[in-house]
Design a protein around this motif. Structure first.
Motif, mmCIF file in Angstrom:
data_model
loop_
_atom_site.group_PDB
_atom_site.id
_atom_site.type_symbol
_atom_site.label_atom_id
_atom_site.label_comp_id
_atom_site.label_asym_id
_atom_site.label_seq_id
_atom_site.Cartn_x
_atom_site.Cartn_y
_atom_site.Cartn_z
ATOM 1 N N THR A 168 60.275 47.935 -52.529
ATOM 2 C CA THR A 168 59.464 48.443 -51.438
ATOM 3 C C THR A 168 59.902 47.862 -50.101
ATOM 4 O OG1 THR A 168 57.222 48.704 -50.571
ATOM 5 C CG2 THR A 168 57.692 46.655 -51.722
ATOM 6 N N SER A 169 59.842 48.684 -49.068
ATOM 7 C CA SER A 169 60.168 48.234 -47.713
ATOM 8 C C SER A 169 58.923 48.001 -46.875
ATOM 9 C CB SER A 169 61.051 49.278 -47.018
ATOM 10 O OG SER A 169 60.356 50.517 -46.918
ATOM 11 N N ALA A 170 57.760 48.354 -47.410
ATOM 12 C CA ALA A 170 56.528 48.332 -46.615
ATOM 13 C C ALA A 170 56.227 46.972 -45.996
ATOM 14 C CB ALA A 170 55.359 48.821 -47.459
ATOM 15 N N PRO A 171 56.282 45.859 -46.746
ATOM 16 C CA PRO A 171 55.990 44.565 -46.106
ATOM 17 C C PRO A 171 56.980 44.221 -44.992
ATOM 18 C CG PRO A 171 55.894 44.389 -48.504
ATOM 19 C CD PRO A 171 56.514 45.711 -48.193
ATOM 20 N N ASP A 172 58.243 44.579 -45.172
ATOM 21 C CA ASP A 172 59.279 44.217 -44.198
ATOM 22 C C ASP A 172 59.212 45.051 -42.923
ATOM 23 O OD1 ASP A 172 60.289 42.325 -45.975
ATOM 24 O OD2 ASP A 172 61.659 43.766 -46.890
ATOM 25 N N LEU A 173 58.682 46.261 -43.007
ATOM 26 C CA LEU A 173 58.740 47.169 -41.865
ATOM 27 C C LEU A 173 57.466 47.199 -41.025
ATOM 28 C CD1 LEU A 173 60.720 50.212 -43.310
ATOM 29 C CD2 LEU A 173 61.433 48.651 -41.510
ATOM 30 N N VAL A 174 56.469 46.427 -41.397
ATOM 31 C CA VAL A 174 55.214 46.430 -40.631
ATOM 32 C C VAL A 174 55.468 46.163 -39.150
ATOM 33 C CG1 VAL A 174 53.035 45.235 -40.259
ATOM 34 C CG2 VAL A 174 53.715 45.828 -42.571
ATOM 35 N N ASP A 175 56.153 45.070 -38.849
ATOM 36 C CA ASP A 175 56.366 44.684 -37.451
ATOM 37 C C ASP A 175 57.266 45.676 -36.722
ATOM 38 O OD1 ASP A 175 54.756 42.466 -37.800
ATOM 39 O OD2 ASP A 175 56.436 41.110 -38.224
ATOM 40 N N THR A 176 58.294 46.179 -37.401
ATOM 41 C CA THR A 176 59.203 47.136 -36.777
ATOM 42 C C THR A 176 58.483 48.430 -36.415
ATOM 43 O OG1 THR A 176 61.131 46.238 -37.942
ATOM 44 C CG2 THR A 176 61.310 48.489 -37.104
ATOM 45 N N ILE A 177 57.713 48.951 -37.336
ATOM 46 C CA ILE A 177 56.985 50.192 -37.065
ATOM 47 C C ILE A 177 55.926 49.972 -35.991
ATOM 48 C CG2 ILE A 177 55.363 51.848 -38.089
ATOM 49 C CD1 ILE A 177 57.067 51.780 -40.623
ATOM 50 N N ARG A 178 55.246 48.833 -36.019
ATOM 51 C CA ARG A 178 54.257 48.551 -34.976
ATOM 52 C C ARG A 178 54.923 48.499 -33.593
ATOM 53 N NH1 ARG A 178 52.189 44.242 -36.868
ATOM 54 N NH2 ARG A 178 50.234 45.085 -37.691
ATOM 55 N N ARG A 179 56.058 47.811 -33.513
ATOM 56 C CA ARG A 179 56.754 47.697 -32.224
ATOM 57 C C ARG A 179 57.203 49.068 -31.735
ATOM 58 N NH1 ARG A 179 61.813 48.016 -31.235
ATOM 59 N NH2 ARG A 179 62.461 47.637 -33.401
ATOM 60 N N MET A 180 57.771 49.873 -32.637
ATOM 61 C CA MET A 180 58.289 51.177 -32.225
ATOM 62 C C MET A 180 57.171 52.122 -31.803
ATOM 63 S SD MET A 180 61.379 51.815 -34.989
ATOM 64 C CE MET A 180 61.729 53.453 -34.313
ATOM 65 N N LYS A 181 56.082 52.134 -32.525
ATOM 66 C CA LYS A 181 55.003 53.063 -32.166
ATOM 67 C C LYS A 181 54.289 52.583 -30.908
ATOM 68 C CE LYS A 181 50.835 51.150 -33.506
ATOM 69 N NZ LYS A 181 49.512 51.235 -32.844
ATOM 70 N N ASP A 182 54.195 51.259 -30.704
ATOM 71 C CA ASP A 182 53.553 50.743 -29.491
ATOM 72 C C ASP A 182 54.385 51.024 -28.241
ATOM 73 O OD1 ASP A 182 51.351 49.837 -30.840
ATOM 74 O OD2 ASP A 182 51.977 47.731 -30.907
ATOM 75 N N SER A 183 55.681 51.266 -28.417
ATOM 76 C CA SER A 183 56.521 51.567 -27.265
ATOM 77 C C SER A 183 56.164 52.913 -26.641
ATOM 78 C CB SER A 183 57.999 51.587 -27.678
ATOM 79 O OG SER A 183 58.300 52.759 -28.436
ATOM 80 N N GLY A 184 55.482 53.760 -27.415
ATOM 81 C CA GLY A 184 55.110 55.078 -26.929
ATOM 82 C C GLY A 184 56.219 56.096 -27.019
ATOM 83 N N GLU A 185 57.398 55.669 -27.425
ATOM 84 C CA GLU A 185 58.537 56.584 -27.508
ATOM 85 C C GLU A 185 58.549 57.380 -28.798
ATOM 86 O OE1 GLU A 185 63.459 56.401 -27.500
ATOM 87 O OE2 GLU A 185 62.294 54.591 -27.081
ATOM 88 N N TRP A 186 57.917 56.832 -29.839
ATOM 89 C CA TRP A 186 57.975 57.423 -31.169
ATOM 90 C C TRP A 186 56.572 57.796 -31.650
ATOM 91 C CZ3 TRP A 186 62.832 57.684 -33.586
ATOM 92 C CH2 TRP A 186 63.838 56.914 -33.006
ATOM 93 N N HIS A 187 56.530 58.783 -32.531
ATOM 94 C CA HIS A 187 55.307 59.080 -33.274
ATOM 95 C C HIS A 187 55.605 58.908 -34.761
ATOM 96 C CE1 HIS A 187 52.341 61.955 -35.253
ATOM 97 N NE2 HIS A 187 51.614 60.975 -34.782
#
Length: 353
Positions: A168-187
């Motif tokens: 599973t990648s879910a634990p590792d990607l929490v911070d990456t997905i949070r950072r990317m979605k908070d940038s407002g550039e991605w949905h």
């Protein structure tokens, strides 16, 4: 007189697989009922009929029982039809897609490659028939482009993850997905496996906002698939389903690598890989389409109709088959399992699940 069909459900993924088949049955003027055992029945809709006991099943008297799982109550009336819970992928080196357990009369396959293998197995022990029909779930996937309109023009990433701890990648990607979605550039659109640990699920669920749509595990995510520009995954076979929508796939340390996807070995490389996938590199897309054709030949959205035609053919002209293996010990084990799960199902229903 309308024909009656039964759907046997023991896992949450079964609802999305069987609903296109239900649509095809209803268009023919025939009837469908559901038997849910081992998982939540909450996804059932108001117009869907649920049977709860073997006595009710016998009274309903279906001509065929459709099952995406690996087993079903052998004593239910009707032809036992296997429609599979996923594409014929050799996942993590475990070629379980082609295991014959002795419960089914008819296997509905998806492409020439898996059809040939099943027919070879049927020649070795001819107690079941094989028909190349396509997969009912793909009917709904192919229609998903128009199911839910896009909310904006930002690049949309559909993220899904399996629950198995070592892949599973879910634990590792929490911070990456949070950072990317908070940038407002991605949905982002996120859904996680029903067996994912709840603490991980809650981390993603809590991120839901205008930049991230979270889909609960008992919700149907198929209508959202067509919104995606790129798919992010690990070793969940869902990644191959997106390929049929011509959506490129990025994975983090997948166990199913190939030229049909972009795999990276660290979270730091994920965002750039997603940007590359958005450009749809010609070689990547060509390899993806070729591999998809090997998995599933049909793109007409009529696989459910072919499944029903195969059942009609079997019932009209029954093939000359041997008796199924007696499997007395396995039948005893199955009955014990069914009795145990029936008790659990009562408790689950009482909790509103």
């Amino acid at each position: 007189m309308p024909r009656r069909y039964l759907f046997y459900v023991s896992q949450p993924y079964s609802f999305a697989i069987l609903r296109p088949l239900q649509d095809a049955i209803r268009k023919r003027g025939d009837e469908v009922a559901w038997f849910v055992l081992g998982c939540s029945a909450r996804p059932l809709q108001d117009d869907e009929v649920r049977l709860r006991t073997t006595a009710e099943v016998r009274e309903f008297d279906p001509v065929a029982v459709f099952c995406p799982g690996d087993w079903l109550p052998y004593y239910f009336p009707g032809l036992k039809v296997k429609v599979f819970h996923g594409l014929p992928i050799n996942k993590r080196g475990k070629d379980t897609h082609f295991r014959i357990r002795g419960w089914f009369d008819l296997y509905c396959t998806m492409a020439q490659s898996d059809t040939d293998r099943y027919r070879a197995l049927a020649e070795e022990d001819p107690h079941f028939a094989v028909a190349k029909t396509g997969w009912p779930k793909l009917d709904a996937i192919l229609k998903s482009r128009s199911s839910v309109p896009r909310s904006d023009d930002r690049p949309t990433v559909f993220y899904a993850s399996t629950f198995t701890r070592d892949v599973t990648s879910a634990p590792d990607l929490v911070d990456t997905i949070r950072r990317m979605k908070d940038s407002g550039e991605w949905h982002f659109i996120v859904t996680l496996h029903p067996k994912m640990p709840e603490d991980i699920v809650e981390q993603y669920r809590s991120m839901a906002d205008d930049n991230l749509t979270f889909i609960e595990s008992d919700q149907d995510f198929i209508p959202y698939m067509g919104q995606a520009d790129v798919m992010l995954c690990d070793t969940s076979s869902i990644l191959f389903e997106f390929m049929f929508l011509d959506i490129p796939v990025v994975t983090l340390r997948t166990n199913m690598p190939g030229p049909y996807l972009i795999d990276v070995d660290s979270v730091e490389k994920v965002e750039q890989a997603l940007r590359t996938a958005l450009t749809k590199p010609p070689a990547l897309m060509e390899n993806m389409r070729a591999f998809s054709d090997q998995l599933h030949e049909f793109r007409d959205g009529q696989s459910s109709e072919r499944v029903l035609d195969a059942v009609d053919q079997f019932l009209a002209q029954p093939p000359r088959l041997k008796h199924k293996p007696r499997n007395l010990f396995r039948k005893l084990k199955l009955r014990r399992r069914l009795a145990r799960e029936a008790k659990q199902q009562i408790a689950l229903d009482q909790r509103g699940g």
